[in-house]
Scaffold this motif. Structure first.
Motif, PDB file in Angstrom:
ATOM      1  N   LYS A  67      -3.610  -3.181   9.611  1.00 41.56           N
ATOM      2  CA  LYS A  67      -4.795  -3.523  10.403  1.00 41.56           C
ATOM      3  C   LYS A  67      -4.390  -4.033  11.786  1.00 41.56           C
ATOM      4  CE  LYS A  67      -8.532  -6.901  10.581  1.00 41.56           C
ATOM      5  NZ  LYS A  67      -8.828  -8.270  10.120  1.00 41.56           N
ATOM      6  N   ASP A  68      -3.346  -4.885  11.821  1.00 40.42           N
ATOM      7  CA  ASP A  68      -2.901  -5.464  13.099  1.00 40.42           C
ATOM      8  C   ASP A  68      -2.138  -4.463  13.955  1.00 40.42           C
ATOM      9  OD1 ASP A  68      -4.041  -7.798  12.214  1.00 40.42           O
ATOM     10  OD2 ASP A  68      -2.182  -8.571  11.356  1.00 40.42           O
ATOM     11  N   LEU A  69      -1.793  -3.313  13.363  1.00 40.06           N
ATOM     12  CA  LEU A  69      -1.126  -2.242  14.117  1.00 40.06           C
ATOM     13  C   LEU A  69      -2.159  -1.205  14.576  1.00 40.06           C
ATOM     14  CD1 LEU A  69       1.867  -1.812  11.634  1.00 40.06           C
ATOM     15  CD2 LEU A  69       1.952  -2.956  13.874  1.00 40.06           C
ATOM     16  N   ASN A  70      -3.441  -1.596  14.446  1.00 34.97           N
ATOM     17  CA  ASN A  70      -4.552  -0.725  14.856  1.00 34.97           C
ATOM     18  C   ASN A  70      -4.599   0.586  14.075  1.00 34.97           C
ATOM     19  OD1 ASN A  70      -5.555  -2.536  16.861  1.00 34.97           O
ATOM     20  ND2 ASN A  70      -3.850  -1.932  18.167  1.00 34.97           N
ATOM     21  N   ILE A  71      -4.211   0.496  12.803  1.00 38.28           N
ATOM     22  CA  ILE A  71      -4.335   1.647  11.908  1.00 38.28           C
ATOM     23  C   ILE A  71      -5.596   1.433  11.079  1.00 38.28           C
ATOM     24  CG2 ILE A  71      -3.302   2.873   9.968  1.00 38.28           C
ATOM     25  CD1 ILE A  71      -0.550   2.103  11.060  1.00 38.28           C
ATOM     26  N   PRO A  72      -6.608   2.304  11.248  1.00 43.74           N
ATOM     27  CA  PRO A  72      -7.936   2.044  10.661  1.00 43.74           C
ATOM     28  C   PRO A  72      -8.045   2.486   9.206  1.00 43.74           C
ATOM     29  CG  PRO A  72      -7.997   4.067  11.940  1.00 43.74           C
ATOM     30  CD  PRO A  72      -6.582   3.555  12.029  1.00 43.74           C
ATOM     31  N   LEU A  73      -7.255   1.881   8.322  1.00 44.52           N
ATOM     32  CA  LEU A  73      -7.278   2.285   6.915  1.00 44.52           C
ATOM     33  C   LEU A  73      -7.802   1.170   6.030  1.00 44.52           C
ATOM     34  CD1 LEU A  73      -3.781   4.018   6.451  1.00 44.52           C
ATOM     35  CD2 LEU A  73      -6.018   5.141   6.506  1.00 44.52           C
ATOM     36  N   THR A  74      -8.606   1.546   5.040  1.00 43.94           N
ATOM     37  CA  THR A  74      -8.934   0.616   3.970  1.00 43.94           C
ATOM     38  C   THR A  74      -7.765   0.624   2.980  1.00 43.94           C
ATOM     39  OG1 THR A  74      -9.939   2.329   2.601  1.00 43.94           O
ATOM     40  CG2 THR A  74     -11.392   1.186   4.169  1.00 43.94           C
ATOM     41  N   VAL A  75      -7.775  -0.336   2.059  1.00 41.61           N
ATOM     42  CA  VAL A  75      -6.729  -0.366   1.029  1.00 41.61           C
ATOM     43  C   VAL A  75      -6.764   0.922   0.214  1.00 41.61           C
ATOM     44  CG1 VAL A  75      -5.895  -1.558  -1.031  1.00 41.61           C
ATOM     45  CG2 VAL A  75      -6.700  -2.872   0.908  1.00 41.61           C
ATOM     46  N   GLY A  76      -7.962   1.388  -0.122  1.00 36.28           N
ATOM     47  CA  GLY A  76      -8.099   2.618  -0.907  1.00 36.28           C
ATOM     48  C   GLY A  76      -7.528   3.825  -0.179  1.00 36.28           C
ATOM     49  N   GLU A  77      -7.847   3.930   1.102  1.00 38.14           N
ATOM     50  CA  GLU A  77      -7.336   5.059   1.897  1.00 38.14           C
ATOM     51  C   GLU A  77      -5.821   4.979   2.045  1.00 38.14           C
ATOM     52  OE1 GLU A  77     -11.324   5.516   4.722  1.00 38.14           O
ATOM     53  OE2 GLU A  77      -9.661   4.252   5.371  1.00 38.14           O
ATOM     54  N   ALA A  78      -5.329   3.757   2.261  1.00 35.09           N
ATOM     55  CA  ALA A  78      -3.874   3.574   2.410  1.00 35.09           C
ATOM     56  C   ALA A  78      -3.165   3.969   1.119  1.00 35.09           C
ATOM     57  CB  ALA A  78      -3.557   2.127   2.783  1.00 35.09           C
ATOM     58  N   GLY A  79      -3.736   3.591  -0.024  1.00 31.82           N
ATOM     59  CA  GLY A  79      -3.138   3.941  -1.309  1.00 31.82           C
ATOM     60  C   GLY A  79      -3.102   5.443  -1.515  1.00 31.82           C
ATOM     61  N   GLU A  80      -4.209   6.093  -1.168  1.00 32.78           N
ATOM     62  CA  GLU A  80      -4.300   7.554  -1.329  1.00 32.78           C
ATOM     63  C   GLU A  80      -3.267   8.251  -0.431  1.00 32.78           C
ATOM     64  OE1 GLU A  80      -5.022  10.851  -2.919  1.00 32.78           O
ATOM     65  OE2 GLU A  80      -6.088   9.085  -3.670  1.00 32.78           O
ATOM     66  N   GLN A  81      -3.218   7.835   0.832  1.00 31.15           N
ATOM     67  CA  GLN A  81      -2.309   8.497   1.778  1.00 31.15           C
ATOM     68  C   GLN A  81      -0.847   8.202   1.461  1.00 31.15           C
ATOM     69  OE1 GLN A  81      -3.469   8.193   5.928  1.00 31.15           O
ATOM     70  NE2 GLN A  81      -5.642   8.333   5.403  1.00 31.15           N
ATOM     71  N   LEU A  82      -0.562   6.960   1.052  1.00 31.91           N
ATOM     72  CA  LEU A  82       0.828   6.620   0.731  1.00 31.91           C
ATOM     73  C   LEU A  82       1.284   7.363  -0.530  1.00 31.91           C
ATOM     74  CD1 LEU A  82       3.412   5.125   1.311  1.00 31.91           C
ATOM     75  CD2 LEU A  82       2.464   3.098   0.206  1.00 31.91           C
ATOM     76  N   SER A  83       0.390   7.493  -1.512  1.00 33.77           N
ATOM     77  CA  SER A  83       0.782   8.218  -2.729  1.00 33.77           C
ATOM     78  C   SER A  83       1.090   9.678  -2.398  1.00 33.77           C
ATOM     79  CB  SER A  83      -0.301   8.112  -3.809  1.00 33.77           C
ATOM     80  OG  SER A  83      -1.503   8.747  -3.404  1.00 33.77           O
ATOM     81  N   GLN A  84       0.307  10.279  -1.500  1.00 34.01           N
ATOM     82  CA  GLN A  84       0.568  11.668  -1.101  1.00 34.01           C
ATOM     83  C   GLN A  84       1.917  11.791  -0.393  1.00 34.01           C
ATOM     84  OE1 GLN A  84      -1.207  14.267  -2.216  1.00 34.01           O
ATOM     85  NE2 GLN A  84      -2.330  12.645  -3.307  1.00 34.01           N
ATOM     86  N   GLN A  85       2.232  10.816   0.470  1.00 32.27           N
ATOM     87  CA  GLN A  85       3.534  10.818   1.160  1.00 32.27           C
ATOM     88  C   GLN A  85       4.678  10.659   0.156  1.00 32.27           C
ATOM     89  OE1 GLN A  85       4.190  11.559   4.215  1.00 32.27           O
ATOM     90  NE2 GLN A  85       2.205  11.395   5.238  1.00 32.27           N
ATOM     91  N   LEU A  86       4.465   9.810  -0.848  1.00 32.17           N
ATOM     92  CA  LEU A  86       5.502   9.610  -1.877  1.00 32.17           C
ATOM     93  C   LEU A  86       5.740  10.906  -2.654  1.00 32.17           C
ATOM     94  CD1 LEU A  86       4.431   6.072  -3.123  1.00 32.17           C
ATOM     95  CD2 LEU A  86       6.661   6.623  -2.124  1.00 32.17           C
ATOM     96  N   LEU A  87       4.660  11.592  -3.015  1.00 30.88           N
ATOM     97  CA  LEU A  87       4.799  12.854  -3.748  1.00 30.88           C
ATOM     98  C   LEU A  87       5.566  13.881  -2.915  1.00 30.88           C
ATOM     99  CD1 LEU A  87       1.253  13.203  -5.394  1.00 30.88           C
ATOM    100  CD2 LEU A  87       3.386  12.495  -6.504  1.00 30.88           C
ATOM    101  N   LEU A  88       5.258  13.917  -1.610  1.00 28.34           N
ATOM    102  CA  LEU A  88       5.969  14.834  -0.701  1.00 28.34           C
ATOM    103  C   LEU A  88       7.454  14.536  -0.676  1.00 28.34           C
ATOM    104  CD1 LEU A  88       3.869  15.157   2.609  1.00 28.34           C
ATOM    105  CD2 LEU A  88       4.765  17.033   1.206  1.00 28.34           C
ATOM    106  N   GLN A  89       7.787  13.256  -0.551  1.00 24.18           N
ATOM    107  CA  GLN A  89       9.202  12.847  -0.495  1.00 24.18           C
ATOM    108  C   GLN A  89       9.927  13.171  -1.801  1.00 24.18           C
ATOM    109  OE1 GLN A  89      11.062  11.785   2.012  1.00 24.18           O
ATOM    110  NE2 GLN A  89       9.304  11.950   3.386  1.00 24.18           N
TER     111      GLN A  89
END
Length: 205
Positions: free
Chosen positions: A177-199
Motif C-alpha cells: 500500500k505504501d509503495l502505491n500498489i493498489p492491491l487488496t489482500v485478496g488480489e495480492a494473494g491471487e497474483q502472488l500465487s500465480q507468480q509462484l506457480l509460474l516460478q
C-alpha cells in the motif's frame, strides 16, 4: 501436475500450522501439491532456532513457537501468507532453488507495478530499498516443504516495532500500500500465487 491453490481466508495460526504438519506427515507419492492462501489474526511466530531476546516487549500479541527456520516474525490482518506444500523430490527442486523461486515471484509481482525489489544474500525475503516487504521461512520434512511466504499488503505495521524482525535489530518493514500498489489482500494473494506457480513451472521445466 500443477499445485492446487486453496483460498482459506482468515484463519487462526495454530490450527493452520497443525494442518500443514498433518498434511505433510500423511502425504504419499501421489498426493498433489497445494498452495494455501491465508490471512492470520495478530500473532508472532518464532522459528525453531529463534532467540526470545528478539521479542523486545510484550504488546499482548500471542507468540507461537514453530518448526520453520528463521527468527521471529509477525503475521496479522492485511498481510497475505501463502504456504507451499510441495514434494520437492518429485518437482526435482532443491531447497535453495525453492527459496530463490519464492523471492523471484514477489520481485516479479512488485515489478509489474513499477516497484524495484531485491533479495539479500544470507537474509531470505524481499526488500525494497532498506525495508523488508516479504518474509519467508520453510521446513522440509521427508523431501516435502511447508510454511512459506508472507507479503505485507495493507496492515498495521506497528507490531513489527516490538520485535527485531527476522532477528535484525531496527530492520524497517514496508507494505505494498505504501509503495502505491493498489492491491487488496485478496488480489495480492491471487497474483502472488500465480507468480509462484509460474516460478515453480520454470524451475521444474
Amino acid at each position: 501436475m500443477t499445485p492446487t491453490v486453496k483460498h482459506l481466508g482468515r484463519v487462526d495460526y495454530e490450527p493452520t500450522f497443525q494442518a500443514m504438519q498433518a498434511f505433510t506427515a500423511n502425504r504419499t507419492a501421489a498426493t498433489p501439491d497445494e498452495l494455501w492462501i491465508v490471512e492470520h489474526p495478530p500473532v508472532y511466530t518464532l522459528g525453531q532456532a529463534g532467540k526470545p531476546e528478539h521479542i523486545l516487549r510484550d504488546v499482548g500479541i500471542p507468540l507461537v513457537q514453530i518448526d520453520r527456520g528463521g527468527q521471529v516474525t509477525y503475521h496479522g490482518p492485511g498481510q497475505v501468507v501463502i504456504y507451499l506444500l510441495l514434494d520437492l523430490a518429485r518437482l526435482k527442486i532443491k531447497v535453495r532453488e525453492l527459496v530463490t523461486a519464492i523471492e523471484q515471484a514477489v520481485i516479479d509481482l512488485l515489478g509489474n507495478y513499477g516497484v524495484t525489489a531485491e533479495r539479500r544474500d544470507g537474509a531470505p525475503g524481499v526488500y525494497v530499498g532498506a525495508a523488508k516487504v516479504a518474509a519467508l521461512g520453510l521446513r522440509i520434512r521427508n523431501g516435502c516443504s511447508y510454511h512459506g511466504v508472507s507479503l505485507n499488503v495493507d496492515m498495521d505495521l506497528s507490531p513489527f516495532e516490538a520485535i527485531n524482525p527476522c532477528g535484525y535489530p531496527g530492520l524497517q518493514v514496508v507494505q505494498t500500500k505504501d509503495l502505491n500498489i493498489p492491491l487488496t489482500v485478496g488480489e495480492a494473494g491471487e497474483q502472488l500465487s500465480q507468480q509462484l506457480l509460474l516460478q515453480l513451472e520454470r524451475q521444474h521445466g
